[in-house]
Scaffold this active site. Structure first.
Site, PDB file in Angstrom:
ATOM      1  N   ASP A  17      57.901  17.886  26.202  1.00 35.93           N
ATOM      2  CA  ASP A  17      59.235  17.475  26.650  1.00 35.93           C
ATOM      3  C   ASP A  17      59.803  16.375  25.756  1.00 35.93           C
ATOM      4  O   ASP A  17      59.050  15.561  25.215  1.00 35.93           O
ATOM      5  CB  ASP A  17      59.117  16.981  28.098  1.00 35.93           C
ATOM      6  CG  ASP A  17      60.453  16.985  28.814  1.00 35.93           C
ATOM      7  OD1 ASP A  17      61.450  17.484  28.246  1.00 35.93           O
ATOM      8  OD2 ASP A  17      60.505  16.465  29.944  1.00 35.93           O
ATOM      9  N   ASN A  65      64.628  27.995  31.684  1.00 34.37           N
ATOM     10  CA  ASN A  65      65.320  27.648  30.429  1.00 34.37           C
ATOM     11  C   ASN A  65      66.382  28.666  29.998  1.00 34.37           C
ATOM     12  O   ASN A  65      67.230  28.360  29.158  1.00 34.37           O
ATOM     13  CB  ASN A  65      64.327  27.466  29.271  1.00 34.37           C
ATOM     14  CG  ASN A  65      63.549  26.170  29.337  1.00 34.37           C
ATOM     15  OD1 ASN A  65      62.431  26.072  28.837  1.00 34.37           O
ATOM     16  ND2 ASN A  65      64.127  25.142  29.959  1.00 34.37           N
TER      17      ASN A  65
END
Ligand code: FPP
Length: 238
Positions: A17, A65
Site C-alpha cells: 500500500d 480495485n
C-alpha cells in the site's frame, strides 16, 4: 539455493500500500507510484531469497480495485504485463514458481495470457513461490469455495456432514500453499482490506509507515526479525 530458515517465516504475505501517496508527494501521476512499487517487488523477492522465505504472496489488485478510474486500471494491467515480461528471467534464475490467486477470468485477455504463459514456464520450480493476488478478495474466495462445495454436494460427490474446515480449505484458490506466517502492510494503514481472510487466521501482523515504493530488503529483514522475536502459541499456553 538458500535453505529455508528453521525459525521461519516460511510464507510472507504483503499488502503493498501507498503507491498513490508516494507519487503525490513527488507531484507525479499515480501510475508512476505503481511503477516504483513494481521495483519494490524485486527487492522483496531478493530479500525472501536471502532470508530463506519460500512463499511470497502479494496483494497486487483487489476485487474492489476495478472501480478505480479506467486509466489507472488499464495502466496497472499494462504494468502487470511489463512486470511479467521483465521479471521472467529473474524468476527462472531464482528457481521461483509464479502462481496467481483471485478471479483471474476478470483480467483482460492480454494480461491473463501473459500471466498464464509465465506461470506455465515456471511451473516446474519448487524452491520458491511468488503468488500474485489479482482480482482477489478474501470474501470472494470463501464464497467461490462455498459454491464449489455446494456443486459437489448437489452432484452427490460430497456428504454435507463432511463439509468441515479441511473441506473449505481444500476448495480455496491455492489449497496446496501453506498459510502465511507473517502479513506485512505498508503505508501506515492498519486494516486487512479483504486479504486472505481464511489463511491469515494465525498469522503475525506487521504494520509499517513506509510507503510500498520505498520498501526495501532491510524493511523485510526488520519485519522478519520482529516475527522471530515473537512467541507464537496457536492458542496454546505459553
Ligand atoms: C496500493 O496503493 C497498491 C495497488 C492497488 C496496486 C499494487 C501494485 C503494485 C505494487 C505495482 C505492481 C503491479 C503489478 C500488477 C505486479 P494505492 O494505489 O492504494 O496507494 P494509496 O493508498 O497511497 O493511494
Amino acid at each position: 539455493m538458500t535453505s529455508p530458515a528453521p525459525d521461519g517465516p516460511r510464507h510472507v504475505a504483503i499488502i503493498m500500500d501507498g503507491n498513490g501517496r508516494w507519487a503525490r508527494e513527488r507531484g507525479l501521476p499515480r501510475l508512476r507510484g505503481h511503477e516504483a512499487g513494481a521495483e519494490s517487488i524485486s527487492a522483496a523477492l531478493r530479500a525472501c531469497r536471502d532470508l530463506g522465505i519460500r512463499y511470497l504472496t502479494l496483494y497486487a489488485f483487489s476485487v474492489e480495485n476495478w472501480v478505480r478510474p479506467k486509466a489507472e486500471v488499464a495502466g496497472l494491467m499494462a504494468l502487470l504485463r511489463r512486470f511479467l515480461r521483465a521479471r521472467e528471467e529473474e524468476l527462472h534464475a531464482n528457481r521461483t514458481r509464479l502462481r496467481a490467486i483471485g478471479r483471474l477470468d476478470d483480467l483482460p485477455a492480454p494480461a491473463r495470457g501473459e500471466l498464464q504463459r509465465v506461470m506455465d514456464s515456471t511451473a516446474h520450480f519448487t524452491d520458491r513461490h511468488l503468488v500474485l493476488a489479482l482480482s482477489y478478495g478474501g470474501r470472494a474466495e470463501i464464497a467461490d469455495a462455498a459454491r464449489r462445495i455446494a456443486e459437489r454436494v448437489k452432484a452427490g460427490a460430497l456428504d454435507p456432514a463432511a463439509v468441515d474446515e479441511a473441506a473449505v480449505a481444500a476448495n480455496l484458490y491455492a489449497p496446496d500453499i501453506p498459510d502465511p506466517d507473517l502479513m506485512i502492510r505498508t503505508s501506515g494503514e492498519v486494516r486487512l482490506s479483504n486479504f486472505l481472510l481464511w489463511q491469515l487466521s494465525y498469522a503475525e501482523f506487521h504494520f509499517t509507515p513506509t510507503l510500498w515504493p520505498d520498501f526495501r530488503e532491510a524493511d523485510l529483514a526488520a519485519a522478519v526479525a520482529e516475527y522471530r522475536r515473537r512467541h507464537r502459541r496457536f492458542g496454546d499456553i505459553g
